[in-house]
Write a protein that holds these residues in place. Structure first.
Motif, short mmCIF file in Angstrom:
data_model
loop_
_atom_site.label_atom_id
_atom_site.label_comp_id
_atom_site.label_asym_id
_atom_site.label_seq_id
_atom_site.Cartn_x
_atom_site.Cartn_y
_atom_site.Cartn_z
N TYR A 6 0.85 -1.19 0.00
CA TYR A 6 0.00 0.00 0.00
C TYR A 6 0.89 1.24 0.00
O TYR A 6 0.79 2.08 0.87
N GLN A 8 2.08 4.68 -1.91
CA GLN A 8 1.66 5.69 -2.87
C GLN A 8 2.84 6.62 -3.11
O GLN A 8 3.48 7.06 -2.16
N TYR A 25 -2.08 12.07 -0.25
CA TYR A 25 -3.16 11.64 -1.13
C TYR A 25 -4.55 11.83 -0.53
O TYR A 25 -5.55 11.79 -1.23
N CYS A 32 -1.11 11.26 -6.02
CA CYS A 32 -0.28 10.07 -5.84
C CYS A 32 -0.75 8.91 -6.70
O CYS A 32 -1.95 8.76 -6.96
N PHE A 33 0.20 8.08 -7.07
CA PHE A 33 -0.04 6.82 -7.76
C PHE A 33 -0.07 5.71 -6.72
O PHE A 33 0.86 5.58 -5.93
N SER A 34 -1.14 4.93 -6.70
CA SER A 34 -1.24 3.81 -5.77
C SER A 34 -0.63 2.56 -6.39
O SER A 34 -1.12 2.07 -7.41
N CYS A 35 0.44 2.06 -5.79
CA CYS A 35 1.06 0.82 -6.27
C CYS A 35 0.17 -0.38 -6.02
O CYS A 35 0.36 -1.44 -6.60
N HIS A 36 -0.83 -0.24 -5.15
CA HIS A 36 -1.75 -1.33 -4.81
C HIS A 36 -2.77 -1.60 -5.92
O HIS A 36 -3.02 -2.73 -6.27
N LEU A 41 -4.68 8.92 -6.78
CA LEU A 41 -5.30 9.31 -5.52
C LEU A 41 -5.12 10.80 -5.31
O LEU A 41 -4.01 11.32 -5.40
N GLY A 46 -10.08 7.97 -5.38
CA GLY A 46 -9.30 7.22 -6.36
C GLY A 46 -9.99 7.19 -7.71
O GLY A 46 -11.21 7.05 -7.79
N ASP A 96 3.95 7.83 0.47
CA ASP A 96 3.07 7.51 1.60
C ASP A 96 2.93 6.00 1.65
O ASP A 96 2.83 5.34 0.63
#
Length: 97
Positions: A6, A8, A25, A32-36, A41, A46, A96
């Motif tokens: 999780y 970001q 985010y 932010c880009f969520s790697c999840h 975000l 989202g 984050d």
């Protein structure tokens, strides 16, 4: 499957209170880009962004174009397209988790 992380990564305005405890985010000052899940975000909302989710061992890159005021992510060097445009003038890198 969905990555088990999780994290970001993205940018935030210089006015974001990094010591206040609110992730960038979740505020109106961060993108932010969520790697999840590959989402963009912003302000705790989202929206679908990335065509490819990063996996263990992948390299995730961030490109900020201050002339165009845009943000783009890369996964293993593959551009994911412009994530945000119209960004403010002063930005800081943010992670984050």
């Amino acid at each position: 499957g969905t990555p088990e992380t999780y994290i970001q990564i993205g940018v935030c305005r210089g006015t974001h209170d990094v010591e206040g405890g609110t992730p960038a985010y979740q505020s109106d000052s961060g993108w932010c880009f969520s790697c999840h899940n590959g989402n963009l975000l912003h302000f705790d909302t989202g929206s679908k962004y990335s065509r490819r989710l990063p996996r263990i061992g992948d390299l995730v890159g961030l490109q900020v174009d201050m002339d165009l005021r845009s943000l783009q992510m890369f996964v293993n060097g593959e551009p994911q397209g412009v994530m945000v445009d119209g960004l403010p003038g002063t930005l800081y890198f943010v992670v984050d988790g």
